[in-house]
Design a protein around this motif. Structure first.
Motif, PDB file in Angstrom:
ATOM      1  N   ASN A  20     -15.038 -20.097 -16.861  1.00 26.83           N
ATOM      2  CA  ASN A  20     -14.709 -18.715 -17.184  1.00 26.83           C
ATOM      3  C   ASN A  20     -15.866 -17.993 -17.865  1.00 26.83           C
ATOM      4  O   ASN A  20     -16.028 -16.780 -17.713  1.00 26.83           O
ATOM      5  CB  ASN A  20     -13.451 -18.655 -18.051  1.00 26.83           C
ATOM      6  N   GLU A  65     -15.617 -25.553 -22.248  1.00 30.38           N
ATOM      7  CA  GLU A  65     -15.349 -24.526 -21.253  1.00 30.38           C
ATOM      8  C   GLU A  65     -16.653 -23.989 -20.665  1.00 30.38           C
ATOM      9  O   GLU A  65     -17.597 -23.698 -21.369  1.00 30.38           O
ATOM     10  CB  GLU A  65     -14.574 -23.368 -21.895  1.00 30.38           C
ATOM     11  N   TRP A  66     -16.699 -23.877 -19.361  1.00 27.56           N
ATOM     12  CA  TRP A  66     -17.923 -23.388 -18.696  1.00 27.56           C
ATOM     13  C   TRP A  66     -17.617 -22.396 -17.573  1.00 27.56           C
ATOM     14  O   TRP A  66     -18.355 -21.444 -17.359  1.00 27.56           O
ATOM     15  CB  TRP A  66     -18.723 -24.559 -18.115  1.00 27.56           C
ATOM     16  N   ALA A  87     -11.691 -26.348 -16.227  1.00 28.51           N
ATOM     17  CA  ALA A  87     -11.215 -25.883 -17.529  1.00 28.51           C
ATOM     18  C   ALA A  87     -11.932 -26.569 -18.691  1.00 28.51           C
ATOM     19  O   ALA A  87     -11.654 -26.277 -19.852  1.00 28.51           O
ATOM     20  CB  ALA A  87      -9.711 -26.126 -17.650  1.00 28.51           C
ATOM     21  N   GLY A  88     -12.847 -27.480 -18.387  1.00 27.60           N
ATOM     22  CA  GLY A  88     -13.542 -28.202 -19.446  1.00 27.60           C
ATOM     23  C   GLY A  88     -12.642 -29.178 -20.181  1.00 27.60           C
ATOM     24  O   GLY A  88     -12.789 -29.387 -21.388  1.00 27.60           O
ATOM     25  N   VAL A 129      -6.603 -20.316 -18.805  1.00 24.17           N
ATOM     26  CA  VAL A 129      -6.187 -21.511 -19.533  1.00 24.17           C
ATOM     27  C   VAL A 129      -5.437 -21.086 -20.797  1.00 24.17           C
ATOM     28  O   VAL A 129      -5.964 -20.325 -21.611  1.00 24.17           O
ATOM     29  CB  VAL A 129      -7.387 -22.406 -19.902  1.00 24.17           C
ATOM     30  N   ILE A 179      -3.043 -24.671 -17.018  1.00 21.25           N
ATOM     31  CA  ILE A 179      -4.169 -24.119 -16.251  1.00 21.25           C
ATOM     32  C   ILE A 179      -3.590 -23.369 -15.064  1.00 21.25           C
ATOM     33  O   ILE A 179      -2.986 -23.962 -14.172  1.00 21.25           O
ATOM     34  CB  ILE A 179      -5.122 -25.225 -15.775  1.00 21.25           C
ATOM     35  N   HIS A 227     -11.190 -28.159 -24.673  1.00 25.56           N
ATOM     36  CA  HIS A 227     -11.376 -27.000 -23.797  1.00 25.56           C
ATOM     37  C   HIS A 227     -12.355 -25.976 -24.370  1.00 25.56           C
ATOM     38  O   HIS A 227     -13.284 -25.528 -23.677  1.00 25.56           O
ATOM     39  CB  HIS A 227     -10.035 -26.344 -23.505  1.00 25.56           C
ATOM     40  N   GLU A 228     -12.168 -25.580 -25.609  1.00 23.68           N
ATOM     41  CA  GLU A 228     -13.006 -24.534 -26.185  1.00 23.68           C
ATOM     42  C   GLU A 228     -14.466 -24.968 -26.273  1.00 23.68           C
ATOM     43  O   GLU A 228     -15.377 -24.168 -26.088  1.00 23.68           O
ATOM     44  CB  GLU A 228     -12.481 -24.139 -27.562  1.00 23.68           C
TER      45      GLU A 228
END
Length: 257
Positions: free
Chosen positions: A254, A251-252, A138-139, A217, A207, A247-248
């Motif tokens: 998804n 994030e990798w 989820a980063g 997420v 998550i 996260h934003e």
């Protein structure tokens, strides 16, 4: 040069290998876990083990499902313990296969206690626990110099002896808090943390299906956690702490899938 040893090497008696299957993505299974499953004559497995991991087993292996889900146990824990003992006493190579890591909220210790009491030989093959795997996909770093220097893994279930979590210590710890199996208790978790001093605007995340292709997420504040939980389905992990705000940016998974 590293030598990859075989499961139950040199043993002709019953033997149990407690294997952590990881959080969902079958590629996160360890090499040692892969070999143990391949060589097993009996595989006793839980609900969240990926089908691709079960497919590793020998076609002649006996597959015994003992999965649990919220408020429903397919097979009582005492019966699971006895299955492991009985199959080992038949002289079988047994794999007890659990999602995540067997020693982190997986009752692996309880099952091994029974085996030890009955004189059954065993080994432990660790797995990647959901907190480490799901947050990585989820980063969300569990620790970060600018956010948290420690992390706590906490069960969302009512404890066996009825004792409460030390909510004050959790709220005041300046740690990332990761709650396993906490969806149903999300309102209670948020209320307790806020009551004991954690800001209601503390960032948090849920998550869902971590490390799987259908991973999702949800992000918001601690005050919003109960409403977020109503939008999520099990299996899901709750993460509370400012690390979730990354996260934003990080994030990798998804995006790549």
């Amino acid at each position: 040069m590293t030598t990859l040893t075989s499961f139950n090497s040199g043993l002709d008696q019953g033997f149990v290998s407690l294997v952590g299957a990881g959080p969902g993505d079958p590629d996160l299974l360890t090499v040692k876990g892969y070999r143990a499953i391949q060589q097993a004559e009996v595989v006793v497995y839980d609900r969240l083990v990926a089908p691709e991991i079960l497919a590793i087993a020998n076609e002649k292996a006996q597959m015994i499902y003992v999965g649990k889900k919220l408020d429903y146990h397919c097979v009582p824990q005492e019966q699971i313990n006895q299955i492991l003992v009985d199959k080992a006493r038949e002289g079988k190579r047994v794999v007890r296969l659990k999602g995540g890591d067997s020693f982190i909220f997986g009752r692996g210790g309880e099952e091994l206690e029974k085996l030890a009491e009955e004189g059954v030989r065993f080994e432990v093959v660790p797995g990647i626990t959901a907190a480490a795997g799901a947050t990585a996909y989820a980063g969300i770093p569990l620790t970060h110099r600018d956010h948290a220097q420690a992390v706590q893994f906490i069960t969302g279930h009512v404890q066996k002896d009825g004792k409460e979590i030390d909510w004050h210590a959790a709220a005041q710890s300046n740690s990332t808090l990761v709650f396993y199996m906490g969806l149903k208790q999300s309102g209670y978790i948020a209320d307790k943390l806020i009551t004991h001093g954690l800001s209601d605007d503390m960032p948090c995340a849920i998550i869902e299906n971590g490390t799987r292709r259908e991973q999702r997420v949800l992000r918001g504040s601690l005050a919003q956690l109960p409403s977020m939980a109503q939008q999520a389905q099990s299996p899901a992990l709750i993460v509370v702490g400012s690390v979730t705000s990354l996260h934003e940016k990080l994030e990798w998974f998804n995006i790549n899938h």
